[in-house]
Design a protein around this motif. Structure first.
Motif, PDB file in Angstrom:
ATOM      1  N   SER A 191      34.638  77.498  26.335  1.00 15.34           N
ATOM      2  CA  SER A 191      35.981  77.403  26.541  1.00 15.34           C
ATOM      3  C   SER A 191      37.112  77.787  25.583  1.00 15.34           C
ATOM      4  O   SER A 191      38.451  77.020  26.249  1.00 15.34           O
ATOM      5  CB  SER A 191      36.431  77.138  27.826  1.00 15.34           C
ATOM      6  OG  SER A 191      36.489  75.545  27.367  1.00 15.34           O
ATOM      7  N   LYS A 192      36.705  76.870  24.590  1.00 13.52           N
ATOM      8  CA  LYS A 192      36.975  76.542  23.106  1.00 13.52           C
ATOM      9  C   LYS A 192      37.933  75.032  23.952  1.00 13.52           C
ATOM     10  O   LYS A 192      39.470  75.229  23.989  1.00 13.52           O
ATOM     11  CB  LYS A 192      38.596  77.463  22.738  1.00 13.52           C
ATOM     12  CG  LYS A 192      37.145  78.674  21.748  1.00 13.52           C
ATOM     13  CD  LYS A 192      38.646  79.909  21.600  1.00 13.52           C
ATOM     14  CE  LYS A 192      37.370  80.875  20.900  1.00 13.52           C
ATOM     15  NZ  LYS A 192      38.326  81.760  20.100  1.00 13.52           N
ATOM     16  N   ALA A 193      37.326  74.342  24.232  1.00 15.98           N
ATOM     17  CA  ALA A 193      38.448  72.486  24.885  1.00 15.98           C
ATOM     18  C   ALA A 193      39.155  73.093  25.550  1.00 15.98           C
ATOM     19  O   ALA A 193      40.666  72.106  25.395  1.00 15.98           O
ATOM     20  CB  ALA A 193      38.652  72.363  23.809  1.00 15.98           C
ATOM     21  N   ASN A 194      38.345  74.155  27.168  1.00 17.62           N
ATOM     22  CA  ASN A 194      39.691  73.662  27.875  1.00 17.62           C
ATOM     23  C   ASN A 194      39.746  72.745  28.648  1.00 17.62           C
ATOM     24  O   ASN A 194      38.788  72.857  29.985  1.00 17.62           O
ATOM     25  CB  ASN A 194      39.232  74.906  28.719  1.00 17.62           C
ATOM     26  CG  ASN A 194      39.980  75.632  29.651  1.00 17.62           C
ATOM     27  OD1 ASN A 194      41.486  74.539  30.088  1.00 17.62           O
ATOM     28  ND2 ASN A 194      40.961  76.545  29.847  1.00 17.62           N
ATOM     29  N   TRP A 195      40.494  71.797  28.870  1.00 18.98           N
ATOM     30  CA  TRP A 195      40.143  70.613  29.284  1.00 18.98           C
ATOM     31  C   TRP A 195      40.297  70.431  31.076  1.00 18.98           C
ATOM     32  O   TRP A 195      39.911  70.109  31.881  1.00 18.98           O
ATOM     33  CB  TRP A 195      41.128  68.955  28.648  1.00 18.98           C
ATOM     34  CG  TRP A 195      40.258  69.124  27.726  1.00 18.98           C
ATOM     35  CD1 TRP A 195      40.629  68.481  26.839  1.00 18.98           C
ATOM     36  CD2 TRP A 195      39.179  67.830  27.511  1.00 18.98           C
ATOM     37  NE1 TRP A 195      39.602  68.063  25.758  1.00 18.98           N
ATOM     38  CE2 TRP A 195      38.424  67.458  26.631  1.00 18.98           C
ATOM     39  CE3 TRP A 195      37.699  67.657  29.065  1.00 18.98           C
ATOM     40  CZ2 TRP A 195      37.295  66.633  26.708  1.00 18.98           C
ATOM     41  CZ3 TRP A 195      37.230  66.697  29.051  1.00 18.98           C
ATOM     42  CH2 TRP A 195      36.854  66.224  27.498  1.00 18.98           C
ATOM     43  N   TRP A 196      41.540  72.086  31.163  1.00 16.93           N
ATOM     44  CA  TRP A 196      42.176  71.798  32.457  1.00 16.93           C
ATOM     45  C   TRP A 196      41.093  72.761  33.267  1.00 16.93           C
ATOM     46  O   TRP A 196      40.843  72.473  34.476  1.00 16.93           O
ATOM     47  CB  TRP A 196      42.889  73.243  32.546  1.00 16.93           C
ATOM     48  CG  TRP A 196      43.903  72.867  31.502  1.00 16.93           C
ATOM     49  CD1 TRP A 196      45.004  73.061  30.486  1.00 16.93           C
ATOM     50  CD2 TRP A 196      45.247  72.205  32.565  1.00 16.93           C
ATOM     51  NE1 TRP A 196      45.993  72.338  30.829  1.00 16.93           N
ATOM     52  CE2 TRP A 196      46.439  71.630  31.884  1.00 16.93           C
ATOM     53  CE3 TRP A 196      45.283  71.471  33.211  1.00 16.93           C
ATOM     54  CZ2 TRP A 196      47.696  70.991  31.484  1.00 16.93           C
ATOM     55  CZ3 TRP A 196      46.307  70.398  33.849  1.00 16.93           C
ATOM     56  CH2 TRP A 196      47.448  70.044  33.517  1.00 16.93           C
ATOM     57  N   LEU A 197      40.113  72.822  32.690  1.00 14.94           N
ATOM     58  CA  LEU A 197      38.879  73.864  33.522  1.00 14.94           C
ATOM     59  C   LEU A 197      37.565  72.837  33.653  1.00 14.94           C
ATOM     60  O   LEU A 197      36.992  72.201  34.450  1.00 14.94           O
ATOM     61  CB  LEU A 197      38.133  75.018  32.925  1.00 14.94           C
ATOM     62  CG  LEU A 197      36.914  75.256  33.125  1.00 14.94           C
ATOM     63  CD1 LEU A 197      36.885  75.398  34.800  1.00 14.94           C
ATOM     64  CD2 LEU A 197      36.294  76.558  32.357  1.00 14.94           C
ATOM     65  N   THR A 198      37.095  71.839  32.394  1.00 15.44           N
ATOM     66  CA  THR A 198      35.890  70.727  32.734  1.00 15.44           C
ATOM     67  C   THR A 198      36.359  69.775  32.916  1.00 15.44           C
ATOM     68  O   THR A 198      36.035  68.880  33.677  1.00 15.44           O
ATOM     69  CB  THR A 198      35.534  70.567  31.046  1.00 15.44           C
ATOM     70  OG1 THR A 198      37.088  69.989  30.303  1.00 15.44           O
ATOM     71  CG2 THR A 198      34.962  71.582  30.352  1.00 15.44           C
ATOM     72  N   GLY A 199      37.826  69.722  32.958  1.00 12.60           N
ATOM     73  CA  GLY A 199      38.254  68.151  33.325  1.00 12.60           C
ATOM     74  C   GLY A 199      37.693  68.322  35.091  1.00 12.60           C
ATOM     75  O   GLY A 199      37.640  67.270  35.838  1.00 12.60           O
ATOM     76  N   PRO A 200      38.773  68.794  35.791  1.00 16.30           N
ATOM     77  CA  PRO A 200      37.853  68.516  37.260  1.00 16.30           C
ATOM     78  C   PRO A 200      36.398  68.609  37.912  1.00 16.30           C
ATOM     79  O   PRO A 200      36.182  68.362  38.589  1.00 16.30           O
ATOM     80  CB  PRO A 200      38.501  70.365  38.072  1.00 16.30           C
ATOM     81  CG  PRO A 200      40.129  70.831  37.033  1.00 16.30           C
ATOM     82  CD  PRO A 200      39.461  70.103  35.209  1.00 16.30           C
ATOM     83  N   ILE A 201      35.624  69.263  36.550  1.00 16.66           N
ATOM     84  CA  ILE A 201      34.536  69.730  36.759  1.00 16.66           C
ATOM     85  C   ILE A 201      33.841  68.505  37.322  1.00 16.66           C
ATOM     86  O   ILE A 201      33.391  67.333  37.365  1.00 16.66           O
ATOM     87  CB  ILE A 201      33.454  70.914  35.926  1.00 16.66           C
ATOM     88  CG1 ILE A 201      33.036  71.768  36.190  1.00 16.66           C
ATOM     89  CG2 ILE A 201      32.473  70.508  35.519  1.00 16.66           C
ATOM     90  CD1 ILE A 201      34.064  73.057  34.925  1.00 16.66           C
TER      91      ILE A 201
END
Length: 327
Positions: free
Chosen positions: A115-125
Motif C-alpha cells: 500500500s506504499k506505507a498506508n498507515w491508515w490501513l496498517t495502523g488499525p490492523i
C-alpha cells in the motif's frame, strides 16, 4: 444429560480437536522442512520468522496434548474434573495469542509495503492485533486464577469472546486488504497473472477459514459453555495461522524453474524448399507426403519467477516493489 453423552461432548470433543491440531502441526513441520530445502539462501529475518512460528506451534501442540491427557487419562472416570481448568489449557490460550500476533504483524508489514506505507490501513490492523493479544492474556491470567470453568464463565467469557471477535475482524480486514492490492498487482503484470490468481484464491480461502473457525468457537462457547466442543475448534485456530504463513512463503516457489512443453503445429511454406541443400534432386510436390509438409515445433518454455516477499525481501537495487513476492 447421560454420562455417555457428556463424555463425548467434553473429553471426546477435546480429543477430536487435539487430533486435528496434531495433524495440522505435522503439516506445518513438513512445510518448515520444505521451506529450508527450497530457500536455503533466504534472508535471516525469514528464517527467524519460520523458526519462531515452528517453536510456537510446538509449544502449542505440547500444551494441547497435555491438556487432553489430563482430562482423558490422568483423571479418567472423574466427570467432575471437566469443570476444572488445567494450567496447560491456559498456555494454549497464550500461545495462540502470540502466534496470531506474529502472523498479523507479518501480514500487516506486507500490506504496508504493497500500500506504499498506508498507515491508515496498517495502523488499525496492528491495533486490532495488539488488542486481541491483550484480551487473550487477560483470559489466560483469569483461567489460572479461577481454576474452573463455571467461575471463569461467570465473569470472563465475554473477554474470551471479545478476543475471538477481534481476531475474526482482523482476519476480514487483512484478507480484504491483501485481495485489493493483489488485484491491483495483477493489472499490468500479465506474465504473472496465473500466479497472482492462485494466490488471490488462497488469500480469500485462508481468511475465510480462520474467520469461520473463530466464529464457530464463539457460537459454541456461548450456547454450549458446559462442554468442550468450542475447545475443539479453538485448538486449531493457531494451527491455521501458522500454516498460513508457511504456505504464503513456500508459494513463492510455485512456478520457479517449472518447464512446460508447448506444442505448436505449423505448415512449412513451399518457398523454403528452394533453400534446402541436398545432393538429390528436389522432390516434386506430388511425391511429398502430408506428414513431410507438416512440422511439429516444440518450445521448451522455462518460467523463472524470482519472487521476493514485499518489505521483508525486497531487493536493494531499487526495483519496483510490485512483484509477485508481495502477494
Amino acid at each position: 444429560m447421560s454420562e455417555d453423552v457428556e463424555v463425548r461432548t467434553t473429553v471426546g470433543a477435546a480429543l477430536a480437536g487435539c487430533l486435528v491440531a496434531v495433524a495440522f502441526s505435522a503439516i506445518l513441520g513438513f512445510q518448515t522442512f520444505l521451506y529450508f530445502q527450497i530457500f536455503p539462501g533466504d534472508r535471516l529475518r525469514y528464517k527467524f520468522l519460520v523458526g519462531w512460528i515452528w517453536i510456537l506451534d510446538a509449544v502449542h501442540t505440547i500444551a494441547v496434548c497435555a491438556s487432553v491427557w489430563s482430562y482423558s487419562i490422568t483423571h479418567f472416570g472423574n466427570s467432575d474434573f471437566t469443570t476444572q481448568i488445567v494450567p496447560t489449557l491456559a498456555v494454549t490460550v497464550a500461545s495462540t495469542a502470540v502466534t496470531t500476533l506474529s502472523v498479523n504483524i507479518f501480514y500487516a508489514w506486507r500490506i504496508h509495503k504493497m500500500s506504499k506505507a498506508n498507515w491508515w490501513l496498517t495502523g488499525p490492523i496492528l491495533l486490532l492485533a495488539i488488542s486481541r493479544v491483550g484480551l487473550a492474556f487477560v483470559t489466560t491470567t483469569e483461567m489460572i486464577l479461577t481454576k474452573n470453568f463455571p467461575a471463569f464463565a461467570a465473569g470472563f467469557n465475554r473477554v474470551l469472546t471479545s478476543a475471538l471477535s477481534v481476531s475474526a475482524a482482523t482476519d476480514i480486514i487483512v484478507s480484504a486488504a491483501r485481495y485489493y492490492y493483489l488485484r491491483n498487482l495483477k493489472h499490468g503484470y500479465s506474465g504473472t497473472q496465473e500466479v497472482v490468481d492462485a494466490v488471490v484464491v488462497f488469500t480469500i480461502n485462508d481468511g475465510a477459514l480462520t474467520c469461520a473457525i473463530a466464529i464457530a468457537t464463539i457460537i459454541f462457547l456461548l450456547h454450549m459453555p458446559h462442554n468442550f466442543i468450542w475447545l475443539g475448534f479453538y485448538f486449531n485456530i493457531a494451527k491455521l495461522f501458522s500454516n498460513s504463513v508457511l504456505a504464503t512463503l513456500n508459494l513463492r516457489n510455485w512456478y520457479r524453474h517449472r518447464q512446460r512443453p508447448m506444442g505448436i503445429a505449423m505448415m512449412r511454406p513451399q518457398v523454403l524448399a528452394a533453400h534446402t541443400i541436398s545432393s538429390n534432386p528436389p522432390a516434386t510436390p506430388s511425391k511429398r507426403t502430408a506428414e513431410e509438409q507438416r512440422v511439429q515445433v516444440f518450445v521448451n518454455q522455462e518460467v523463472d519467477y524470482n519472487i521476493s516477499v514485499g518489505g521483508f525481501g525486497a531487493e536493494e537495487d531499487g526495483r519496483s516493489a510490485k512483484s509477485v513476492g508481495e502477494i
